[in-house]
Design a protein around this motif. Structure first.
Motif, short mmCIF file in Angstrom:
data_model
loop_
_atom_site.label_atom_id
_atom_site.label_comp_id
_atom_site.label_asym_id
_atom_site.label_seq_id
_atom_site.Cartn_x
_atom_site.Cartn_y
_atom_site.Cartn_z
N PHE A 50 4.45 -0.02 -11.27
CA PHE A 50 5.01 -0.12 -9.93
C PHE A 50 4.51 1.06 -9.11
CE2 PHE A 50 8.17 1.33 -6.80
CZ PHE A 50 8.09 0.24 -5.95
N TRP A 51 4.09 0.79 -7.90
CA TRP A 51 3.64 1.84 -7.00
C TRP A 51 4.04 1.45 -5.59
CZ3 TRP A 51 1.55 6.53 -7.93
CH2 TRP A 51 1.06 7.24 -6.85
N PHE A 52 4.79 2.33 -4.95
CA PHE A 52 5.11 2.16 -3.54
C PHE A 52 5.08 3.53 -2.91
CE2 PHE A 52 7.69 1.89 0.27
CZ PHE A 52 7.27 0.70 0.82
N HIS A 86 1.17 -5.41 -9.41
CA HIS A 86 2.19 -4.39 -9.66
C HIS A 86 1.98 -3.13 -8.81
CE1 HIS A 86 4.44 -6.08 -13.13
NE2 HIS A 86 3.36 -6.83 -13.20
N ASP A 87 0.81 -2.94 -8.29
CA ASP A 87 0.57 -1.75 -7.46
C ASP A 87 -0.02 -2.13 -6.10
OD1 ASP A 87 -1.99 -2.41 -8.46
OD2 ASP A 87 -2.10 -0.63 -9.73
N MET A 88 0.42 -3.28 -5.60
CA MET A 88 -0.09 -3.79 -4.32
C MET A 88 0.35 -2.95 -3.13
SD MET A 88 2.36 -7.16 -3.77
CE MET A 88 1.00 -8.06 -3.17
N TRP A 89 1.35 -2.10 -3.32
CA TRP A 89 1.84 -1.30 -2.22
C TRP A 89 1.24 0.10 -2.22
CZ3 TRP A 89 7.65 -3.06 -2.55
CH2 TRP A 89 7.77 -4.31 -1.99
N ALA A 90 0.00 0.18 -2.67
CA ALA A 90 -0.77 1.42 -2.49
C ALA A 90 -1.31 1.40 -1.06
CB ALA A 90 -1.91 1.48 -3.50
N TYR A 162 13.47 -3.11 -12.23
CA TYR A 162 14.23 -4.25 -12.73
C TYR A 162 13.41 -5.54 -12.59
CZ TYR A 162 17.56 -8.08 -12.83
OH TYR A 162 18.19 -9.26 -13.11
N TRP A 163 12.82 -5.73 -11.42
CA TRP A 163 12.01 -6.93 -11.15
C TRP A 163 10.84 -7.01 -12.14
CZ3 TRP A 163 12.75 -10.85 -7.67
CH2 TRP A 163 11.69 -11.73 -7.46
#
Length: 169
Positions: A50-52, A86-90, A162-163
């Motif tokens: 996860f990456w935001f 999973h890391d689309m919010w880079a 969690y997701w």
């Protein structure tokens, strides 16, 4: 002949801190080894589970990999980062702070050593999995990203973890 290296799907952050740290250390050792002859490195998505990037906060951890990538980028070896599911919010942190040369959000065609290559993370290609494709469009929307950024990082990251766990089951 240019030596170009590729890596994907590390999913750093799961299944727990200890196992993720072991994988991160192994990957950093690999990066140290390939730095000797690499002319480019392509990270093909899901490096992080996860990456935001909030405006002033990034997910906790990953100091070893971020430091090693910065060191490699500082030595003028280009690093290309493809976002995965999973890391689309880079956004711009990896470019501005780490030195990633380019962040790609879709597949590309390139040529390396006179070979044509089609690169990308690969999620959501082909027929089927329509539910995922709809969720991906929602997550990629600027409205969804803006709304998520309004959540406190402790809460937002907990929801994302969690997701992620739920999607594995």
């Amino acid at each position: 002949m240019k030596k170009v290296y590729f890596a994907s799907d590390l999913h750093l952050g799961v299944p727990n801190k200890i196992e993720s740290l072991e994988r991160e250390k192994l990957f950093v050792r690999w990066l140290t080894e390939i730095r000797k002859d690499a002319t480019a490195i392509y990270l093909l998505g899901d490096i992080f589970d996860f990456w935001f990037e909030y405006k002033k906060v990034i997910p906790r951890g990953y100091t070893r990999i971020l430091g090693k990538l910065s060191e490699i980028a500082d030595s003028d070896i280009p690093i290309y980062f493809f976002t995965g599911n999973h890391d689309m919010w880079a956004f711009d942190y990896l470019k501005e702070e780490v030195g990633i040369k380019e962040i790609y959000r879709s597949n590309i065609h390139i040529e390396i050593n006179n070979k044509k290559i089609y690169l990308g993370h690969g999620d959501g290609l082909g027929p089927g999995d329509n539910g995922y494709k709809i969720i991906k469009k929602i997550f990629a929307s600027s409205l969804c990203q803006w709304l998520f950024a309004r959540l406190h990082p402790n809460f937002g990251i907990s929801i994302a973890e969690y997701w992620s766990r739920k999607s594995r089951i």
